[in-house]
Motif scaffolding. Structure first.
Motif, PDB file in Angstrom:
ATOM      1  N   PRO A   3      45.155  35.374  41.503  1.00  0.00           N
ATOM      2  CA  PRO A   3      45.490  36.421  42.466  1.00  0.00           C
ATOM      3  C   PRO A   3      44.324  36.726  43.388  1.00  0.00           C
ATOM      4  O   PRO A   3      43.168  36.580  43.017  1.00  0.00           O
ATOM      5  CB  PRO A   3      45.799  37.622  41.575  1.00  0.00           C
ATOM      6  N   ASP A   4      44.615  37.143  44.608  1.00  0.00           N
ATOM      7  CA  ASP A   4      43.542  37.638  45.470  1.00  0.00           C
ATOM      8  C   ASP A   4      43.743  39.134  45.718  1.00  0.00           C
ATOM      9  O   ASP A   4      43.293  39.692  46.702  1.00  0.00           O
ATOM     10  CB  ASP A   4      43.461  36.854  46.788  1.00  0.00           C
ATOM     11  N   ASP A   5      44.481  39.767  44.805  1.00  0.00           N
ATOM     12  CA  ASP A   5      44.615  41.217  44.812  1.00  0.00           C
ATOM     13  C   ASP A   5      44.360  41.715  43.400  1.00  0.00           C
ATOM     14  O   ASP A   5      43.769  41.003  42.591  1.00  0.00           O
ATOM     15  CB  ASP A   5      45.977  41.637  45.346  1.00  0.00           C
ATOM     16  N   GLU A   6      44.787  42.920  43.071  1.00  0.00           N
ATOM     17  CA  GLU A   6      44.495  43.493  41.755  1.00  0.00           C
ATOM     18  C   GLU A   6      45.657  43.407  40.786  1.00  0.00           C
ATOM     19  O   GLU A   6      45.660  44.075  39.756  1.00  0.00           O
ATOM     20  CB  GLU A   6      44.077  44.952  41.909  1.00  0.00           C
ATOM     21  N   SER A   7      46.648  42.585  41.083  1.00  0.00           N
ATOM     22  CA  SER A   7      47.811  42.511  40.203  1.00  0.00           C
ATOM     23  C   SER A   7      47.430  42.056  38.801  1.00  0.00           C
ATOM     24  O   SER A   7      48.011  42.503  37.815  1.00  0.00           O
ATOM     25  CB  SER A   7      48.853  41.552  40.782  1.00  0.00           C
ATOM     26  N   GLY A   8      46.464  41.137  38.707  1.00  0.00           N
ATOM     27  CA  GLY A   8      46.033  40.682  37.389  1.00  0.00           C
ATOM     28  C   GLY A   8      45.466  41.805  36.557  1.00  0.00           C
ATOM     29  O   GLY A   8      45.764  41.930  35.368  1.00  0.00           O
ATOM     30  N   PHE A   9      44.654  42.650  37.183  1.00  0.00           N
ATOM     31  CA  PHE A   9      44.091  43.774  36.445  1.00  0.00           C
ATOM     32  C   PHE A   9      45.179  44.769  36.063  1.00  0.00           C
ATOM     33  O   PHE A   9      45.161  45.346  34.972  1.00  0.00           O
ATOM     34  CB  PHE A   9      43.018  44.483  37.270  1.00  0.00           C
ATOM     35  N   GLY A  10      46.151  44.982  36.968  1.00  0.00           N
ATOM     36  CA  GLY A  10      47.242  45.888  36.640  1.00  0.00           C
ATOM     37  C   GLY A  10      48.009  45.424  35.420  1.00  0.00           C
ATOM     38  O   GLY A  10      48.334  46.218  34.532  1.00  0.00           O
ATOM     39  N   PHE A  11      48.302  44.124  35.362  1.00  0.00           N
ATOM     40  CA  PHE A  11      49.017  43.565  34.219  1.00  0.00           C
ATOM     41  C   PHE A  11      48.188  43.719  32.950  1.00  0.00           C
ATOM     42  O   PHE A  11      48.702  44.088  31.886  1.00  0.00           O
ATOM     43  CB  PHE A  11      49.327  42.098  34.500  1.00  0.00           C
ATOM     44  N   LEU A  12      46.898  43.442  33.047  1.00  0.00           N
ATOM     45  CA  LEU A  12      46.025  43.556  31.882  1.00  0.00           C
ATOM     46  C   LEU A  12      45.947  44.994  31.384  1.00  0.00           C
ATOM     47  O   LEU A  12      45.960  45.260  30.183  1.00  0.00           O
ATOM     48  CB  LEU A  12      44.633  43.043  32.222  1.00  0.00           C
ATOM     49  N   GLY A  13      45.858  45.951  32.336  1.00  0.00           N
ATOM     50  CA  GLY A  13      45.823  47.352  31.926  1.00  0.00           C
ATOM     51  C   GLY A  13      47.070  47.759  31.166  1.00  0.00           C
ATOM     52  O   GLY A  13      47.008  48.522  30.198  1.00  0.00           O
TER      53      GLY A  13
END
Length: 459
Positions: free
Chosen positions: A245-255
């Motif tokens: 990803p080049d946005d924060e979707s990965g971090f959102g999923f991880l959270g």
């Protein structure tokens, strides 16, 4: 081998397939939480390094000092060691693997018999089902691995992460969060080797915990990882659509997934007798004592690794308070996509996503593109704005941002970030804070009227 849990729900009970953000995320969040020092107060996501795939594994890591257990980072690889195993199966370490080194959970020379592991897994599965409100659809393949074997499995595909780690190094160096010359590849390898104690692979459906005996500490890790396995059976945690990803979707999923697993892990730990809780804490302390080198790692790496585990549980609890399990389950289909949504769940519940910001121009060919996000901006500002209320006032109105990195003619690492607030007044609040920060970092701020502002800094 008897079944690993109570009767499993029929496949027809599976919820609708997940939906994904309009644009694929650029990076996966980094490895699990590790041992942050007491001085590490602020947390933030691994924004830039979310570009890494971290194998297809849900890492289980321990933040020993503050008692965080088990982590997740989803990545890209088919591990032959797992694929070769015949799932589902419960295994224990071979005498060879269990003798290669030792950990806190391997302080005894004896190993757990398969039937003992089966019984423990069955018991923890029942607890996880009660807390989660879902039923396992099929058995989970669980194995214990001795230190040598576990490290080999853990680092099998580490070299695939090198490009993302070098991007992380560029960003952290440019904004002054690590000293010039810090080798992030080496430090991350060390961080993984020290702190990861278990993982669940949503591609092969294998769950591996480091250890040779079933201790309270290992059971705590199992509760966390079995939560990942249960969520995977209902909502499919293997999502290649979220790669790079080049946005924060990965971090959102991880959270989301770490917050849920940590919530249930904490509930399981609280359900144990006091003496077993103390034994688990003692094992954590022993792990710290075995690896004092963790405190020599750059504090920001520990802080960033910890962020999903710090903020995820409150995010999940907010979903439960708002709509119970229905609200929580729905989030696995309509994911949080920013660190702002994890930090302030009301933004997620209100459907407030990021403001789209175009890529800023560069002074040389761009090396990397990404999003800093609210949490990383907070981390940066701690150096210049010592008051938490100052930072809150400056960042609460964050709307969106976009960065580019490059190397200038002098060989310096440079970063330019364009950002905008939720309103013109919010943009000005961010500009004032960034201007103060830039004055301490030889940065330049550009704030044209009516559009995104930007800052540029070179290390």
């Amino acid at each position: 081998m008897p079944p690993l849990g109570p009767p499993y729900a029929a496949p027809s009970d599976r919820p609708p397939p997940p939906t994904y953000p309009p644009a694929p995320p650029e990076q996966w969040p980094s490895p699990p939480p590790l041992l942050p020092t007491p001085a590490l107060v602020a947390t933030s996501p691994r924004r830039w390094s979310e570009a890494r795939r971290r194998q297809v594994l849900l890492w289980g890591a321990i933040a020993v000092v503050i008692g965080v257990i088990a982590g997740v980072a989803v990545a890209n690889s088919t591990n032959d060691d797992f694929a070769a195993a015949a799932p589902p199966v419960l295994t224990t370490p071979s005498s060879e693997s269990s003798s290669e080194g030792s950990t806190a959970s391997e302080s005894t020379t004896s190993t757990t018999e398969p039937q003992d592991l089966n019984r423990v897994v069955l018991d923890i599965e029942k607890f996880v089902e009660r807390e989660r409100g879902l039923t396992f659809k099929q058995p989970v393949a669980v194995r214990l691995a001795g230190e040598g074997e576990f490290q080999r499995l853990l680092l099998t595909d580490f070299d695939k992460e090198l490009p993302a780690l070098r991007e992380e190094q560029q960003v952290l160096t440019a904004v002054g969060l690590i000293p010039l010359g810090t080798d992030v590849v080496r430090e991350e390898r060390s961080l993984l080797s020290i702190g990861v104690v278990g993982f669940y692979d949503p591609e092969t459906k294998q769950l591996v915990v480091r250890g040779s005996t079933i201790t309270p500490y290992v059971r705590e890790v199992l509760a966390h990882e079995l939560t990942h396995a249960l969520d995977d059976q209902w909502f499919d945690l293997n999502r290649p659509q979220l790669d790079n990803p080049d946005d924060e979707s990965g971090f959102g999923f991880l959270g989301l997934i770490e917050g849920n697993a940590r919530r249930i892990e904490n509930a399981y730990l609280s359900s144990l007798p006091r003496v077993e809780q103390e034994e688990a804490a003692a094992e954590e302390a022993e792990l710290v004592a075995q690896h004092p080198e963790v405190f020599r790692l750059p504090p920001i790496l520990l802080t960033l690794a910890q962020a999903p585990y710090d903020h995820g549980p409150a995010f999940v609890q907010a979903l439960l308070d708002a709509g119970g399990q229905t609200s929580l389950d729905a989030a696995f289909s309509s994911l949080p996509v920013t660190s702002e949504q994890i930090l302030d769940p009301n933004r997620f519940l209100a459907g407030e996503g990021p403001v789209v910001v175009p890529d800023p121009p560069t002074d040389a060919p761009a090396a990397n593109v990404g999003v800093l996000g609210e949490l990383l901006l907070r981390e940066m500002l701690f150096e210049s704005l010592t008051s938490g209320s100052e930072i809150d006032s400056a960042i609460t109105g964050w709307g969106g941002d976009r960065y580019v990195t490059w190397t200038d003619a002098a060989g310096k690492t440079c970063l330019r970030d364009s950002f905008i607030g939720d309103s013109p007044a919010d943009t000005q609040e961010v500009v004032r804070a960034i201007t103060q920060w830039a004055s301490d970092h030889d940065g330049v701020v550009d704030a044209p009227a009516g559009g995104p502002a930007s800052f540029t800094v070179c290390a």
